[in-house]
Design a protein around this motif. Structure first.
Motif, mmCIF file in Angstrom:
data_model
loop_
_atom_site.group_PDB
_atom_site.id
_atom_site.type_symbol
_atom_site.label_atom_id
_atom_site.label_comp_id
_atom_site.label_asym_id
_atom_site.label_seq_id
_atom_site.Cartn_x
_atom_site.Cartn_y
_atom_site.Cartn_z
ATOM 1 N N ARG A 104 4.069 -1.183 -15.916
ATOM 2 C CA ARG A 104 3.503 0.166 -15.838
ATOM 3 C C ARG A 104 4.582 1.238 -15.857
ATOM 4 N N VAL A 151 7.292 1.675 -14.021
ATOM 5 C CA VAL A 151 7.808 2.218 -12.767
ATOM 6 C C VAL A 151 9.254 1.790 -12.520
ATOM 7 N N ALA A 196 2.720 1.700 -3.332
ATOM 8 C CA ALA A 196 1.857 2.245 -4.389
ATOM 9 C C ALA A 196 1.668 3.741 -4.202
ATOM 10 N N THR A 197 1.475 4.154 -2.959
ATOM 11 C CA THR A 197 1.271 5.573 -2.692
ATOM 12 C C THR A 197 2.514 6.380 -3.027
ATOM 13 N N ASP A 256 0.852 -1.196 0.000
ATOM 14 C CA ASP A 256 0.000 0.000 0.000
ATOM 15 C C ASP A 256 0.880 1.236 0.000
ATOM 16 N N THR A 272 -2.130 -9.784 -8.478
ATOM 17 C CA THR A 272 -1.788 -9.709 -7.056
ATOM 18 C C THR A 272 -3.049 -9.754 -6.197
ATOM 19 N N VAL A 307 4.869 5.635 -5.084
ATOM 20 C CA VAL A 307 5.080 5.672 -6.534
ATOM 21 C C VAL A 307 4.152 6.710 -7.154
ATOM 22 N N ALA A 308 2.894 6.705 -6.712
ATOM 23 C CA ALA A 308 1.924 7.657 -7.259
ATOM 24 C C ALA A 308 2.356 9.087 -6.966
ATOM 25 N N GLU A 334 3.686 -6.339 -12.220
ATOM 26 C CA GLU A 334 2.667 -5.313 -11.959
ATOM 27 C C GLU A 334 3.281 -3.914 -12.116
ATOM 28 N N TYR A 335 4.461 -3.745 -11.553
ATOM 29 C CA TYR A 335 5.114 -2.436 -11.605
ATOM 30 C C TYR A 335 5.895 -2.229 -12.896
ATOM 31 N N TYR A 353 4.526 -8.884 -8.320
ATOM 32 C CA TYR A 353 4.681 -7.427 -8.273
ATOM 33 C C TYR A 353 5.688 -6.855 -9.266
#
Lengths: 440, 321
Positions: free
Chosen positions: A117, A119, A92-93, A89, A404, A95-96, A113-114, A110
């Motif tokens: 995108r 990242v 993700a925050t 969590d 995930t 990174v955002a 997932e990353y 993961y």
């Protein structure tokens, strides 16, 4: 009760004042940013490194980082350790918000997932600082997709059965031959142990998890949870059969009641599991948990191959990178970050501290160098992985983007089945439907 | 006849209160302007705060609610798709069921308990301030992580509740881990934090002039009649205030549900509060656009409830003027 002031508050001058102060505040923020940067005239670099784990891992990781800082005096490392539960969590925050750590620990699906995108940094750009030629090919493939190496495995792991010989002894049940045992054997043994031990001790912990369903599906159909091109592969019938079996086990007392299983589901720490408390004969877990589980239970726990390995259409077990290190694509110091990862995975000095806490090292030379120093618990993991590495299923499929969530879907459906709110059949259908919609 | 008398009393009861609340004269002229400017200047940090920390993000989330935003990549405009999706989202509907059940059960219970205790404390208990503090304490702690963890322990399979039940020979079960009871334990947790409405009730009770009760005594009214005909009508503004606040608070419950279920809303989604579902969509599955849409729907629901509350209040709340 009316208030005569209210009306007069929001007028022009207020707005002007607000804008003025806002501007001040903003420029102050900007100034702050600049001053925390590293351009203070020296080459001092501070890296941020995030990972999850317990206190023991924190201690040995810090030792390894101290050694790193001694070797590269111009680099200092700020660690950001967290509990597994909150880790992703927060990641993700951050990174955002555009301020993710330079070196990020990832696991399971993961990296994809990353990575997909955008990242994560393409590690071929820092190959000079972070060579990968000594690292096991299969382990590397955990972080390789879309033709890019996004992450480096911290070590190798496998999902298998942890058993407590003391509980077996107390129940008068012999340990099974894990090269030939079946799921029926597993059920019978669990039942027998539960019957011959005190009420609070169980033959087996409820075995349901996304990983076990992956394994079970591969044994039965040759395909796990997902296909190569990122679709759902598990059949509703396979999941139905699985839940029919585990529900019976829970009802017969071979595994804990629905309510206790639900209570345990929220606690990931090995110390709080039934195995860690010495109250279970068998529990599926990752091999790198063995040390923690042994320490918590005080018993000489062993690892066995999963049931049904020699009877299915394909082996269900697999080797996987337990975790992996990646670099944030927007990192200001990709080269230094690469040096840090290189030190952690390719350097025997770091491995001397971390040993097999993040899996058995995937770098052959490092593994060889630390093998004599391995304590008994770690050596047991290394031996087990060496023993099964030729038998396991070589086809490793990393879950697609969105996968995930599968872990939570399985947990939820498991509750529904065990509490008798839906049939195993419906659970099977919903599993396929919900995972499909999660990875769309 | 007694009734009309009391009504008349009730009418008059408000007057002294409102009469005292005279608005201070409004400042005028040059000095006033300067003072006004100074006031805005000192208020400025607050305006900055509300702009940057509240209004900015609120508008941001309004925009995001029309997008597909994975947190990791840039938002993409998809119009009303998120809202469309809400119609078919079964887990969302379940979370609404859970949240409404919680609001409708826990808020009345909590307010009734708060009023009852305030009523008895107001009767003149020795050491009132001590009791007041003791009962108020849970309100300060209730939404904390520590209490939620404690709750998990108390209502767990081997928890305090089951140990007490075992003393009287009842074999308890895991309360927080059973889908039929998990929500009830959270209702109990909320009711337990009755202290903050209690303190407000207590203050309200203190405002009721004793002369009404004396007059009622003369008329021969019994305790219940006095409570029902004097205390409750004069307390309606306070009841209304507490009701509005507690309903809004109950809709926004998050911490307790998150900790007690370990973030899953389990077992079997039985404690999947609406806010927890927003969180799961936003941070668990990287659907911040959809989560924003969900958050806006919650805002509409709460605003709707508050509006209905204010509308209904005209019928039962007496301000005494």
């Amino acid at each position: 009760m009316s208030n005569r002031y209210g009306n007069n508050l929001l007028r022009g001058r207020t707005a002007v004042a607000a804008v003025f102060v806002a501007t001040l505040a903003l420029s102050a923020c900007g100034g702050d940013d600049a001053s925390t940067g590293t351009e203070a005239g020296t080459d001092e670099v501070t890296l941020r490194f995030s990972w999850w784990g317990n206190d023991e891992r924190a201690r040995i990781t810090q030792e390894a980082l101290d050694a790193f800082e001694a070797e590269y005096p111009h680099i200092s490392v700020d660690t950001e350790p967290l509990d597994f539960d909150g880790y992703f969590d927060r990641l993700a925050t951050s990174v955002a918000a555009g301020n993710a750590p330079d070196v990020i620990t990832l696991g399971g699906a993961y990296p994809r997932e990353y990575g997909d995108r955008g990242v994560l940094l393409d590690l071929s750009t820092v190959a000079e600082q972070l060579p990968t030629d000594q690292i096991d090919e299969a382990a590397l493939s955990n972080g390789f997709f879309s033709d890019v190496q996004y992450s480096i495995p911290t070590g190798v792991n496998t999902y298998a059965m942890v058993v407590n010989p003391e509980v077996f002894d107390a129940a008068g049940v012999p340990l099974p031959d894990d090269t030939s045992w079946t799921w029926d054997d597993f059920i019978d043994i669990a039942q027998e142990i539960s019957e011959n031990t005190p009420d609070d001790t169980y033959g087996a912990v409820d075995p349901t998890s996304a990983d076990v369903m992956d394994l079970y599906s591969r044994q039965h159909t040759g395909a796990g949870l997902y296909t190569e091109d990122g679709e759902v592969a598990i059949a509703a019938e396979t999941a139905r059969d699985w839940w029919t079996m585990t529900k019976q086990m829970s009802e017969s007392g071979a595994t804990p009641s629905a309510s206790l299983t639900a209570e345990l589901a929220g606690q990931a720490a090995p110390e709080q599991t039934l195995m860690g408390r010495g109250l279970a004969g068998m529990q599926f877990d990752w091999s790198n948990q063995l040390t923690a589980l042994r320490g918590a239970s005080g018993a000489d726990l062993q690892m066995l191959r999963a049931p049904g390995e020699s009877h299915g259409v394909a082996p269900g077990m697999w080797l996987q990178a337990s975790q992996s290190y990646a670099i944030y694509a927007e990192s200001d110091h990709p080269e230094e970050a690469a040096l840090l990862i290189d030190f952690l995975v390719n350097n025997a000095e770091a491995a001397a501290f971390i040993k097999a806490d993040r899996g058995i090292p995937a770098n052959g030379e490092v593994l060889e160098a630390i093998t004599p120093e391995l304590d008994e618990d770690t050596a047991a993991q290394a031996d087990f992985i060496a023993a099964v590495s030729d038998e396991v299923n070589p086809d490793l499929i990393i879950g697609p983007t969105g996968s995930t969530e599968t872990r939570l879907i399985v947990e939820r459906l498991n509750d529904e089945v065990l509490f008798d709110r839906i049939s195993p059949e419906e659970a099977g259908e919903r599993l396929v439907r919900e995972v499909t919609s999660a990875i769309e | 006849m007694a009734e009309t008398t009391q009504h008349a009393d009730t009418e008059r009861a408000g007057e002294p209160g409102t009469g005292q609340r005279k608005s201070p004269p409004r400042p005028r002229g040059q000095l006033a302007k300067r003072e006004g400017r100074a006031a805005y200047f000192f208020l400025a940090p607050w305006f900055v705060g509300i702009g940057l920390i509240t209004i900015g993000p609120i508008l941001g989330s309004l925009y995001l609610s029309f997008t597909d935003y994975s947190l990791l990549s840039s938002p993409e405009w998809i119009g009303l798709d998120n809202f469309q999706r809400m119609l078919e989202d079964e887990r969302l509907h379940n979370s609404l069921r859970v949240t409404f059940t919680y609001v409708f059960v826990s808020v009345p219970l909590q307010l009734a308990l708060a009023l009852a205790l305030a009523f008895f404390l107001d009767k003149g208990v020795r050491g009132l301030s001590l009791y007041r503090s003791v009962y108020y304490l849970p309100s300060l702690l209730g939404s904390s992580v520590a209490i939620a963890i404690l709750w998990r322990q108390i209502f767990g399979t081997e928890g305090l509740v089951n140990q007490l039940l075992a003393l009287v020979g009842i074999q308890g079960q895991g309360w927080v881990s059973h889908p039929d009871h998990a929500l009830s334990t959270l209702v109990v947790l909320n009711v337990w934090t009755f202290g903050s409405p209690m303190v407000i009730f207590l203050a309200g009770l203190r405002q009721i002039p004793t002369m009404y009760y004396e007059a009622a005594d003369v008329d021969g009214a019994n305790g219940f009649t006095k409570f029902w005909r004097i205390t409750i009508p004069l307390l309606t503004p306070i009841i209304f205030f507490n009701l509005v606040l507690q309903i809004i608070g109950a809709f926004q419950t998050f911490t307790q549900a998150f900790i007690v279920s370990g973030g899953s809303g389990g077992p079997a989604d039985s404690t999947l509060f609406y806010t927890l579902y927003i969180y799961q969509r936003g941070f668990g599955s990287f659907e911040m656009g959809y989560a924003s849409a969900l958050a806006w729907f919650l805002l509409v629901v709460i605003a709707g409830f508050t509006a209905v509350n204010f509308w209904a209040a005209k019928r039962w709340v007496h301000y005494g003027d």
